[in-house]
Design a protein around this motif. Sequence first.
Motif, PDB file in Angstrom:
ATOM      1  N   VAL A 102       0.740  -1.022   0.213  1.00 36.09           N
ATOM      2  CA  VAL A 102      -0.052  -0.115  -0.031  1.00 36.09           C
ATOM      3  C   VAL A 102       1.090   1.116   0.045  1.00 36.09           C
ATOM      4  CG1 VAL A 102      -0.263   0.216   2.352  1.00 36.09           C
ATOM      5  CG2 VAL A 102      -2.280   1.029   1.088  1.00 36.09           C
ATOM      6  N   PRO A 103       0.566   2.515  -0.676  1.00 31.55           N
ATOM      7  CA  PRO A 103       1.363   3.996  -0.563  1.00 31.55           C
ATOM      8  C   PRO A 103       1.282   4.473   0.263  1.00 31.55           C
ATOM      9  CG  PRO A 103      -0.698   3.742  -2.303  1.00 31.55           C
ATOM     10  CD  PRO A 103      -0.456   2.421  -1.583  1.00 31.55           C
ATOM     11  N   ALA A 104       1.365   4.173   1.773  1.00 34.17           N
ATOM     12  CA  ALA A 104       1.536   5.000   2.990  1.00 34.17           C
ATOM     13  C   ALA A 104       2.374   3.524   3.451  1.00 34.17           C
ATOM     14  CB  ALA A 104      -0.050   4.703   3.704  1.00 34.17           C
ATOM     15  N   ASN A 105       2.860   4.304   4.625  1.00 38.97           N
ATOM     16  CA  ASN A 105       4.291   4.355   5.808  1.00 38.97           C
ATOM     17  C   ASN A 105       2.740   3.581   7.284  1.00 38.97           C
ATOM     18  OD1 ASN A 105       6.349   5.456   4.328  1.00 38.97           O
ATOM     19  ND2 ASN A 105       6.919   6.946   5.801  1.00 38.97           N
ATOM     20  N   ILE A 106       2.967   2.562   6.719  1.00 35.39           N
ATOM     21  CA  ILE A 106       2.436   1.869   8.674  1.00 35.39           C
ATOM     22  C   ILE A 106       3.456   1.786   9.788  1.00 35.39           C
ATOM     23  CG2 ILE A 106       0.272   0.285   9.337  1.00 35.39           C
ATOM     24  CD1 ILE A 106      -0.565   0.355   5.739  1.00 35.39           C
ATOM     25  N   TYR A 107       2.715   1.996  10.656  1.00 32.30           N
ATOM     26  CA  TYR A 107       3.626   1.393  11.409  1.00 32.30           C
ATOM     27  C   TYR A 107       2.787   0.856  12.950  1.00 32.30           C
ATOM     28  CZ  TYR A 107       4.871   6.195  12.599  1.00 32.30           C
ATOM     29  OH  TYR A 107       4.749   7.258  12.832  1.00 32.30           O
ATOM     30  N   LEU A 108       3.372   0.179  13.547  1.00 32.98           N
ATOM     31  CA  LEU A 108       2.684  -0.300  14.960  1.00 32.98           C
ATOM     32  C   LEU A 108       3.372   0.503  16.338  1.00 32.98           C
ATOM     33  CD1 LEU A 108       1.358  -3.499  15.055  1.00 32.98           C
ATOM     34  CD2 LEU A 108       0.106  -1.891  15.506  1.00 32.98           C
ATOM     35  N   SER A 109       3.430   1.015  16.814  1.00 32.15           N
ATOM     36  CA  SER A 109       4.537   1.518  17.799  1.00 32.15           C
ATOM     37  C   SER A 109       3.784   1.550  19.863  1.00 32.15           C
ATOM     38  CB  SER A 109       4.559   3.190  18.107  1.00 32.15           C
ATOM     39  OG  SER A 109       5.637   3.964  18.941  1.00 32.15           O
ATOM     40  N   ASP A 110       4.561   0.989  20.272  1.00 34.59           N
ATOM     41  CA  ASP A 110       4.581   0.523  21.438  1.00 34.59           C
ATOM     42  C   ASP A 110       4.757   1.466  22.480  1.00 34.59           C
ATOM     43  OD1 ASP A 110       3.416  -1.922  22.958  1.00 34.59           O
ATOM     44  OD2 ASP A 110       4.625  -0.777  24.519  1.00 34.59           O
ATOM     45  N   PHE A 111       3.782   2.305  23.242  1.00 34.79           N
ATOM     46  CA  PHE A 111       3.749   3.238  24.596  1.00 34.79           C
ATOM     47  C   PHE A 111       5.745   2.528  24.968  1.00 34.79           C
ATOM     48  CE2 PHE A 111      -0.263   5.220  24.309  1.00 34.79           C
ATOM     49  CZ  PHE A 111      -0.027   5.753  23.267  1.00 34.79           C
ATOM     50  N   LYS A 112       5.688   1.702  25.257  1.00 37.02           N
ATOM     51  CA  LYS A 112       6.966   1.232  26.028  1.00 37.02           C
ATOM     52  C   LYS A 112       8.171   0.631  24.778  1.00 37.02           C
ATOM     53  CE  LYS A 112       4.103   0.038  29.656  1.00 37.02           C
ATOM     54  NZ  LYS A 112       4.021  -1.399  31.550  1.00 37.02           N
ATOM     55  N   GLU A 113       7.706  -0.111  24.278  1.00 37.28           N
ATOM     56  CA  GLU A 113       8.407  -0.310  23.223  1.00 37.28           C
ATOM     57  C   GLU A 113       9.235   0.308  22.010  1.00 37.28           C
ATOM     58  OE1 GLU A 113       7.726  -4.616  22.427  1.00 37.28           O
ATOM     59  OE2 GLU A 113       7.126  -4.713  24.535  1.00 37.28           O
ATOM     60  N   GLY A 114       8.350   0.709  22.010  1.00 43.67           N
ATOM     61  CA  GLY A 114       8.250   2.369  20.567  1.00 43.67           C
ATOM     62  C   GLY A 114       8.087   1.120  19.393  1.00 43.67           C
ATOM     63  N   VAL A 115       8.121   1.656  18.578  1.00 46.14           N
ATOM     64  CA  VAL A 115       8.526   0.786  16.969  1.00 46.14           C
ATOM     65  C   VAL A 115       8.169  -0.792  16.813  1.00 46.14           C
ATOM     66  CG1 VAL A 115       8.287   0.723  14.751  1.00 46.14           C
ATOM     67  CG2 VAL A 115       8.564   2.765  15.841  1.00 46.14           C
ATOM     68  N   ILE A 116       7.642  -1.794  16.825  1.00 50.52           N
ATOM     69  CA  ILE A 116       7.440  -2.942  17.132  1.00 50.52           C
ATOM     70  C   ILE A 116       7.645  -3.275  15.247  1.00 50.52           C
ATOM     71  CG2 ILE A 116       6.924  -2.898  19.029  1.00 50.52           C
ATOM     72  CD1 ILE A 116       4.465  -3.966  18.578  1.00 50.52           C
ATOM     73  N   TRP A 117       6.710  -2.724  15.040  1.00 50.94           N
ATOM     74  CA  TRP A 117       6.642  -3.484  13.151  1.00 50.94           C
ATOM     75  C   TRP A 117       6.251  -2.357  12.099  1.00 50.94           C
ATOM     76  CZ3 TRP A 117       2.596  -2.654   9.980  1.00 50.94           C
ATOM     77  CH2 TRP A 117       2.763  -3.437   8.284  1.00 50.94           C
ATOM     78  N   CYS A 118       6.707  -2.448  10.716  1.00 53.13           N
ATOM     79  CA  CYS A 118       6.773  -1.676  10.215  1.00 53.13           C
ATOM     80  C   CYS A 118       6.341  -2.306   8.572  1.00 53.13           C
ATOM     81  CB  CYS A 118       7.315  -0.169   9.851  1.00 53.13           C
ATOM     82  SG  CYS A 118       8.869  -0.986   9.706  1.00 53.13           S
ATOM     83  N   ASN A 119       5.850  -1.860   8.155  1.00 56.54           N
ATOM     84  CA  ASN A 119       5.693  -2.524   6.302  1.00 56.54           C
ATOM     85  C   ASN A 119       6.887  -1.983   5.361  1.00 56.54           C
ATOM     86  OD1 ASN A 119       4.964   0.592   5.613  1.00 56.54           O
ATOM     87  ND2 ASN A 119       3.339   0.132   4.617  1.00 56.54           N
ATOM     88  N   LYS A 120       6.765  -2.588   4.736  1.00 56.35           N
ATOM     89  CA  LYS A 120       7.936  -2.137   3.811  1.00 56.35           C
ATOM     90  C   LYS A 120       7.990  -0.999   2.944  1.00 56.35           C
ATOM     91  CE  LYS A 120       8.600  -7.202   2.138  1.00 56.35           C
ATOM     92  NZ  LYS A 120       8.311  -8.020   0.641  1.00 56.35           N
ATOM     93  N   THR A 121       6.796  -0.540   2.664  1.00 55.45           N
ATOM     94  CA  THR A 121       6.324   1.124   2.065  1.00 55.45           C
ATOM     95  C   THR A 121       7.705   1.805   2.605  1.00 55.45           C
ATOM     96  OG1 THR A 121       5.020   0.275   1.104  1.00 55.45           O
ATOM     97  CG2 THR A 121       5.482   3.147   1.714  1.00 55.45           C
ATOM     98  N   ASN A 122       7.444   1.510   4.118  1.00 57.86           N
ATOM     99  CA  ASN A 122       8.034   2.543   5.548  1.00 57.86           C
ATOM    100  C   ASN A 122       9.037   2.269   5.216  1.00 57.86           C
ATOM    101  OD1 ASN A 122       7.490   3.804   7.957  1.00 57.86           O
ATOM    102  ND2 ASN A 122       8.761   3.556   8.271  1.00 57.86           N
ATOM    103  N   GLU A 123      10.131   1.286   5.287  1.00 57.49           N
ATOM    104  CA  GLU A 123      10.937   0.986   4.979  1.00 57.49           C
ATOM    105  C   GLU A 123      12.557   1.439   3.906  1.00 57.49           C
ATOM    106  OE1 GLU A 123      12.243  -3.264   7.507  1.00 57.49           O
ATOM    107  OE2 GLU A 123      11.467  -3.237   4.895  1.00 57.49           O
ATOM    108  N   GLN A 124      11.433   1.136   2.252  1.00 54.97           N
ATOM    109  CA  GLN A 124      11.307   2.413   1.459  1.00 54.97           C
ATOM    110  C   GLN A 124      12.104   4.195   1.563  1.00 54.97           C
ATOM    111  OE1 GLN A 124       9.158  -0.055  -1.458  1.00 54.97           O
ATOM    112  NE2 GLN A 124      10.108  -1.869  -1.544  1.00 54.97           N
ATOM    113  N   SER A 125      10.690   4.389   2.073  1.00 53.56           N
ATOM    114  CA  SER A 125      10.582   5.737   1.535  1.00 53.56           C
ATOM    115  C   SER A 125      11.723   6.501   2.957  1.00 53.56           C
ATOM    116  CB  SER A 125       8.817   6.069   1.744  1.00 53.56           C
ATOM    117  OG  SER A 125       8.758   5.698   3.390  1.00 53.56           O
TER     118      SER A 125
END
Length: 230
Positions: A32-55
């Motif tokens: 999908v043409p959007a940066n998607i990521y999960l952010s945990d308040f204690k651990e920080g970013v715990i997952w992101c999609n490939k678009t996020n990594e590439q952009s």
Amino acid sequence: MTNKDLGKDELLRKLEALQEKCDFLERVVQEVPANIYLSDFKEGVIWCNKTNEQSLGYTLEEIKAMGTMEYMRQIVHLEDLNIPKDSVTHYQEYTGAEYGGMFRAKHKEQDTYKWFMGWAKAFCHEQDGQVKSIICVDVDMSPRMNTEKQLIEALRENLAQKNQLLINRLSKREKEILNLVCKGLSSQAIADQLFLSVHTVNTHRRNIQASLGTSNVADLVVLGKEAGLG
């Protein structure tokens, strides 16, 4: 073929169909043409999609190794660092389904910043109901802002959201007084309307200016009106 074999075949077909569905959804999320990521308040970013990594140029492993705030300092424009911080504050202190804002970010190997529109929504909750993590979606708006008018309108909307978040930090009484200040009422008129002393109103006004970081009444009114008051 026995009933046992038929049952096994049916189970295999369901597993294959489920795997196809999972593969399809995985492809959608990753491409999908959007940066998607999960952010945990204690651990920080715990997952992101490939678009996020590439952009932005950082893999999930690199983000985790750096720490979320250092990662944000590397990619987000200095003047816009309040956006990710305010997103966390929003879900830790206030109610509401989602939070959004515009900010500038850049690829780690580039010097040019691009404009992103970011939205976040509560994703997981603690047992006591407090938000544990948020899912964030950031869309690169640069290709879609073909005119200066579009950019100005987007920035105006972003400023209104920022100011609204600041105002949400005020008490109910402070919001009442700020709204009346934005309508042009004097301290005496506000005191008469709210059945308070002028001294109390002026104390509230000083506290409001301190909370919002404004140095004079004019700036206070501008901030309030940009957030929809008055």
